[in-house]
Design an enzyme around this catalytic site. Structure first.
Site, short mmCIF file in Angstrom:
data_model
loop_
_atom_site.label_atom_id
_atom_site.label_comp_id
_atom_site.label_asym_id
_atom_site.label_seq_id
_atom_site.Cartn_x
_atom_site.Cartn_y
_atom_site.Cartn_z
N GLU A 6 -9.38 -11.17 -7.34
CA GLU A 6 -8.43 -10.06 -7.23
C GLU A 6 -7.26 -10.20 -8.22
O GLU A 6 -6.83 -9.21 -8.80
CB GLU A 6 -7.91 -9.97 -5.79
N LYS A 66 0.83 -1.20 0.00
CA LYS A 66 0.00 0.00 0.00
C LYS A 66 0.87 1.27 0.00
O LYS A 66 2.09 1.19 0.26
CB LYS A 66 -0.93 -0.04 1.22
N ASN A 82 -1.75 -0.15 7.31
CA ASN A 82 -1.16 -1.43 7.70
C ASN A 82 -0.34 -2.06 6.58
O ASN A 82 -0.16 -3.27 6.55
CB ASN A 82 -2.25 -2.37 8.21
N TYR A 127 -12.09 -2.96 -3.42
CA TYR A 127 -12.64 -3.06 -2.06
C TYR A 127 -14.17 -3.19 -2.09
O TYR A 127 -14.84 -2.73 -1.16
CB TYR A 127 -12.19 -1.85 -1.24
N HIS A 144 -1.99 -5.34 1.49
CA HIS A 144 -3.24 -6.07 1.27
C HIS A 144 -2.87 -7.47 0.82
O HIS A 144 -1.92 -7.64 0.06
CB HIS A 144 -4.08 -5.40 0.17
O1 CDP Z 1 -6.67 -5.97 4.86
P1 CDP Z 1 -7.41 -7.00 5.68
O2 CDP Z 1 -8.00 -8.10 4.82
O3 CDP Z 1 -6.58 -7.52 6.80
O4 CDP Z 1 -8.63 -6.23 6.39
P2 CDP Z 1 -10.11 -5.91 5.89
O5 CDP Z 1 -11.03 -6.13 7.04
O6 CDP Z 1 -10.41 -6.62 4.60
O7 CDP Z 1 -10.08 -4.34 5.61
C1 CDP Z 1 -9.45 -3.82 4.46
C2 CDP Z 1 -8.62 -2.62 4.88
O8 CDP Z 1 -9.49 -1.57 5.31
C3 CDP Z 1 -7.69 -2.85 6.07
O9 CDP Z 1 -6.48 -3.47 5.71
C4 CDP Z 1 -7.49 -1.44 6.59
O10 CDP Z 1 -6.50 -0.73 5.84
C5 CDP Z 1 -8.86 -0.79 6.31
N1 CDP Z 1 -9.74 -0.75 7.50
C6 CDP Z 1 -9.85 0.43 8.21
O11 CDP Z 1 -9.20 1.40 7.88
N2 CDP Z 1 -10.67 0.52 9.32
C7 CDP Z 1 -11.41 -0.55 9.70
N3 CDP Z 1 -12.22 -0.44 10.78
C8 CDP Z 1 -11.30 -1.77 8.98
C9 CDP Z 1 -10.45 -1.85 7.88
MG MG Z 2 -9.53 -8.07 3.40
#
Ligand code: CDP
Ligand code: MG
Length: 159
Positions: free
Chosen positions: A137, A10, A123, A50, A126
């Site tokens: 994806e 990212k 973080n 997303y 992805h």
């Molecule tokens: O990336 P990952 O699959 O671990 O998490 P996700 O639940 O699919 O969410 C996608 C991305 O959205 C996360 O990696 C975060 O960067 C962001 N996110 C956020 O900013 N705030 C949240 N409450 C949940 C997710």
């Molecule tokens: Mg995810």
């Protein structure tokens, strides 16, 4: 079972100069890079990538984050690579991500901090979370021509 999975470095990883360090983690595990490129995502593409999150409260912060600079997109291949890559990446919330994972070693902030400050969770990475999402994806980000099948030197020892 050999799988392909999508990884994005990212904009925070790119801007912090962590591209090489992060890719090394995957190479060290013996995973094979099948495709790689740098892309500056726009709002429309962010909504496609997303798609499951578009209706969620954090989506606008997430879109702002993912479109704020270029990302490095890559497809890696290996045995159960979807699960293995998620393990190397660590938990979504850096505060909870274990040391030794990419998110645990190179980030630290929390959902609480992000929400209070109206920011996305930065973080670094992805990674596709299941076989169906990986398939979707990989196809969204890469054409067949951009993905390569070849042998790597250590394949006999790691696959
Ligand atoms: O990336 P990952 O699959 O671990 O998490 P996700 O639940 O699919 O969410 C996608 C991305 O959205 C996360 O990696 C975060 O960067 C962001 N996110 C956020 O900013 N705030 C949240 N409450 C949940 C997710
Ligand atoms: Mg995810």
């Amino acid at each position: 079972m050999i799988q392909r999975t999508l990884i994005l470095l990212k904009p925070d990883a790119v801007k912090r100069g962590l591209i090489g360090t992060v890719i090394t983690r995957f190479e060290q595990a013996g995973l094979k890079v099948a495709g790689m490129k740098m892309v500056w995502v726009d709002s429309e593409f962010s909504r496609k990538h997303y798609e499951p999150h578009v209706e969620k409260g954090f989506y606008s912060s997430l879109e702002e984050f993912i479109t704020e600079g270029p990302v490095v997109a890559m497809v890696v291949e290996g045995v159960s690579s979807i699960e293995v890559v998620r393990k190397i990446v660590g938990s979504t919330e850096p505060k909870e991500a274990l040391p030794g994972t990419i998110r645990g070693d190179f980030a630290h902030h929390s959902y609480n901090y992000a929400d209070t400050n109206n920011k996305a969770i930065m973080n670094l990475i992805h990674a596709s979370d299941a076989p169906e999402t990986a398939k979707k994806e990989v196809a969204l980000w890469f054409s067949d021509k951009e993905l390569h099948s070849y042998k790597v030197n250590n394949e006999n020892h790691t696959f």
